[in-house]
Write a protein that holds these residues in place. Structure first.
Motif, mmCIF file in Angstrom:
data_model
loop_
_atom_site.group_PDB
_atom_site.id
_atom_site.type_symbol
_atom_site.label_atom_id
_atom_site.label_comp_id
_atom_site.label_asym_id
_atom_site.label_seq_id
_atom_site.Cartn_x
_atom_site.Cartn_y
_atom_site.Cartn_z
ATOM 1 N N GLY A 98 -59.431 78.660 82.125
ATOM 2 C CA GLY A 98 -58.477 79.644 82.623
ATOM 3 C C GLY A 98 -59.076 81.005 82.889
ATOM 4 O O GLY A 98 -58.363 81.999 82.981
ATOM 5 N N ARG A 99 -60.390 81.051 83.012
ATOM 6 C CA ARG A 99 -61.070 82.332 83.243
ATOM 7 C C ARG A 99 -60.616 82.973 84.570
ATOM 8 O O ARG A 99 -60.276 84.139 84.635
ATOM 9 C CB ARG A 99 -62.580 82.080 83.236
ATOM 10 C CG ARG A 99 -63.467 83.203 83.654
ATOM 11 C CD ARG A 99 -63.569 84.274 82.613
ATOM 12 N NE ARG A 99 -62.825 85.450 83.028
ATOM 13 C CZ ARG A 99 -62.819 86.597 82.377
ATOM 14 N NH1 ARG A 99 -63.483 86.712 81.254
ATOM 15 N NH2 ARG A 99 -62.155 87.619 82.814
ATOM 16 N N THR A 100 -60.637 82.174 85.641
ATOM 17 C CA THR A 100 -60.312 82.712 86.959
ATOM 18 C C THR A 100 -58.809 82.596 87.182
ATOM 19 O O THR A 100 -58.261 81.500 87.160
ATOM 20 C CB THR A 100 -61.097 81.938 88.053
ATOM 21 O OG1 THR A 100 -62.474 81.908 87.687
ATOM 22 C CG2 THR A 100 -60.945 82.585 89.413
ATOM 23 N N ASP B 145 -75.882 66.977 85.076
ATOM 24 C CA ASP B 145 -77.008 67.068 84.119
ATOM 25 C C ASP B 145 -76.661 66.440 82.778
ATOM 26 O O ASP B 145 -77.552 66.102 81.996
ATOM 27 C CB ASP B 145 -77.406 68.542 83.921
ATOM 28 C CG ASP B 145 -76.236 69.420 83.513
ATOM 29 O OD1 ASP B 145 -76.077 69.697 82.328
ATOM 30 O OD2 ASP B 145 -75.448 69.823 84.401
ATOM 31 N N GLY C 235 -66.016 74.003 86.442
ATOM 32 C CA GLY C 235 -67.269 74.634 86.873
ATOM 33 C C GLY C 235 -67.249 75.220 88.279
ATOM 34 O O GLY C 235 -68.295 75.353 88.914
ATOM 35 N N LYS C 236 -66.061 75.623 88.754
ATOM 36 C CA LYS C 236 -65.951 76.187 90.106
ATOM 37 C C LYS C 236 -66.764 77.465 90.248
ATOM 38 O O LYS C 236 -67.548 77.616 91.188
ATOM 39 C CB LYS C 236 -64.468 76.500 90.429
ATOM 40 C CG LYS C 236 -63.570 75.281 90.384
ATOM 41 C CD LYS C 236 -62.099 75.647 90.491
ATOM 42 C CE LYS C 236 -61.547 76.402 89.288
ATOM 43 N NZ LYS C 236 -61.535 75.630 88.032
ATOM 44 N N SER C 237 -66.573 78.393 89.309
ATOM 45 C CA SER C 237 -67.280 79.667 89.399
ATOM 46 C C SER C 237 -68.787 79.439 89.233
ATOM 47 O O SER C 237 -69.606 80.097 89.901
ATOM 48 C CB SER C 237 -66.754 80.634 88.331
ATOM 49 O OG SER C 237 -65.355 80.825 88.485
ATOM 50 N N SER C 238 -69.152 78.476 88.404
ATOM 51 C CA SER C 238 -70.579 78.178 88.194
ATOM 52 C C SER C 238 -71.234 77.622 89.455
ATOM 53 O O SER C 238 -72.395 77.913 89.727
ATOM 54 C CB SER C 238 -70.746 77.157 87.060
ATOM 55 O OG SER C 238 -70.235 77.679 85.855
ATOM 56 N N SER D 239 -66.790 81.033 82.108
ATOM 57 C CA SER D 239 -66.467 81.083 80.696
ATOM 58 C C SER D 239 -66.311 79.676 80.147
ATOM 59 O O SER D 239 -65.942 78.757 80.874
ATOM 60 C CB SER D 239 -65.148 81.847 80.515
ATOM 61 O OG SER D 239 -64.645 81.645 79.223
ATOM 62 N N ALA E 260 -74.797 72.743 88.225
ATOM 63 C CA ALA E 260 -75.059 74.183 88.299
ATOM 64 C C ALA E 260 -76.219 74.527 87.376
ATOM 65 O O ALA E 260 -76.883 75.552 87.546
ATOM 66 C CB ALA E 260 -73.810 74.951 87.888
HETATM 67 N N1 GTP Z 1 -73.907 71.392 81.563
HETATM 68 C C1 GTP Z 1 -73.252 72.021 82.547
HETATM 69 N N2 GTP Z 1 -72.296 72.940 82.234
HETATM 70 C C2 GTP Z 1 -71.651 73.539 83.259
HETATM 71 C C3 GTP Z 1 -71.940 73.246 84.630
HETATM 72 N N3 GTP Z 1 -71.107 73.991 85.408
HETATM 73 C C4 GTP Z 1 -70.356 74.717 84.563
HETATM 74 N N4 GTP Z 1 -70.663 74.466 83.277
HETATM 75 C C5 GTP Z 1 -70.032 75.076 82.079
HETATM 76 O O1 GTP Z 1 -68.632 74.812 82.115
HETATM 77 C C6 GTP Z 1 -67.884 75.941 81.652
HETATM 78 C C7 GTP Z 1 -66.862 76.350 82.696
HETATM 79 O O2 GTP Z 1 -67.514 76.857 83.845
HETATM 80 P P1 GTP Z 1 -66.763 77.780 84.899
HETATM 81 O O3 GTP Z 1 -67.663 77.899 86.081
HETATM 82 O O4 GTP Z 1 -66.300 79.051 84.269
HETATM 83 O O5 GTP Z 1 -65.511 76.867 85.253
HETATM 84 P P2 GTP Z 1 -64.261 77.187 86.195
HETATM 85 O O6 GTP Z 1 -63.912 75.914 86.871
HETATM 86 O O7 GTP Z 1 -64.555 78.349 87.092
HETATM 87 O O8 GTP Z 1 -63.153 77.541 85.118
HETATM 88 P P3 GTP Z 1 -61.742 78.368 85.294
HETATM 89 O O9 GTP Z 1 -62.053 79.632 86.060
HETATM 90 O O10 GTP Z 1 -61.356 78.623 83.889
HETATM 91 O O11 GTP Z 1 -60.818 77.462 86.004
HETATM 92 C C8 GTP Z 1 -68.912 77.017 81.323
HETATM 93 O O12 GTP Z 1 -69.154 76.976 79.931
HETATM 94 C C9 GTP Z 1 -70.136 76.606 82.118
HETATM 95 O O13 GTP Z 1 -71.338 77.036 81.532
HETATM 96 C C10 GTP Z 1 -72.962 72.275 84.902
HETATM 97 O O14 GTP Z 1 -73.281 71.926 86.051
HETATM 98 N N5 GTP Z 1 -73.579 71.696 83.826
#
Ligand code: GTP
Ligand code: MG
Length: 204
Positions: A55-57, A149, A34-37, A51, A177
């Motif tokens: 592996g999105r980012t 959450d 959830g880094k991008s989130s 996503s 997020a």
């Molecule tokens: N329930 C919930 N889902 C979350 C939260 N943060 C992220 N997600 C979900 O987790 C998934 C991954 O989120 P990203 O933010 O894309 O994760 P990331 O770490 O950037 O992923 P990569 O870029 O692939 O390394 C998505 O489906 C988001 O909707 C959160 O706080 N709560």
């Protein structure tokens, strides 16, 4: 408060890094944690691509952050590629020495590393390795226990206690997020870090 944020650059090589200037805050953690989130939740817009597929980012993405009413950006957020997801781990581990490790070890303007862990799953070996890496690097860092959450009642305090035990010296911030929980606490940490003057020459 509406924060003004804009995409600055994507780097898959040290030569792509923008010249260091403003204080930088990096977001790190396993793929899909959830880094991008977190970045999007902090700025209140869909700035970074998220996503459900890990592996999105794939690059280090630099974003400029400006407070409303201020003439210039004051901070840079960097969204890093994830690690530790089985299918991707070989690929990503090849990328680490190429540009991620040099970024974390050598970037003079990096003032804070934010290591995300999933509050819903026990500490993973890849998380421990990241935390060890950050401790050894001498960088200021904090841990975000995200997706809080998804935990209810006393599940969250239990998960936090387990993380405290796992990472006894780290500051740990529960975050979501989805609901915005922990945002104020996180902004406070980021603002404090942003006060630190990066170890770079200011442009003359
Ligand atoms: N329930 C919930 N889902 C979350 C939260 N943060 C992220 N997600 C979900 O987790 C998934 C991954 O989120 P990203 O933010 O894309 O994760 P990331 O770490 O950037 O992923 P990569 O870029 O692939 O390394 C998505 O489906 C988001 O909707 C959160 O706080 N709560
Ligand atoms: Mg991402």
């Amino acid at each position: 408060m509406r924060i003004l944020a804009r995409f600055l650059a994507a780097a898959t090589d040290v030569s792509h890094f923008p010249a260091p200037s403003l204080p930088e805050v990096a977001f790190l953690g396993r793929s899909n944690v959830g880094k991008s989130s977190v970045i999007n939740a902090l700025v209140g817009t869909k700035l970074a691509r998220t996503s459900s597929t890990p592996g999105r980012t794939r690059s280090i993405n630099f974003f400029e952050i400006r407070w409303p009413g201020k003439p210039r950006p004051e901070l840079i957020f960097t969204d890093l590629p994830g690690y530790g997801y089985a299918k991707l781990s070989r690929e990503i581990s090849q990328e680490w020495p190429k540009f991620i490790e040099p970024y974390l070890n050598e970037r003079p303007s990096l003032v804070l590393c934010i290591a995300l862990v999933d509050a819903n799953v026990p500490a993973q070996q890849s998380d421990r390795l990241l935390l060890e890496f950050l401790s050894a690097s001498g960088r200021d860092f904090l841990v975000i226990a995200t997706k809080s959450d998804r935990l209810s009642g006393n599940q969250l305090p239990t998960a936090l206690r387990a993380l405290e035990k796992e990472y006894p010296t780290a500051r740990i911030v529960p975050f979501s997020a989805k609901t915005g929980a922990g945002q104020e606490h996180l902004w406070k940490e980021i603002r404090q870090a942003a006060q630190r003057v990066p170890a770079v020459e200011s442009p003359s």
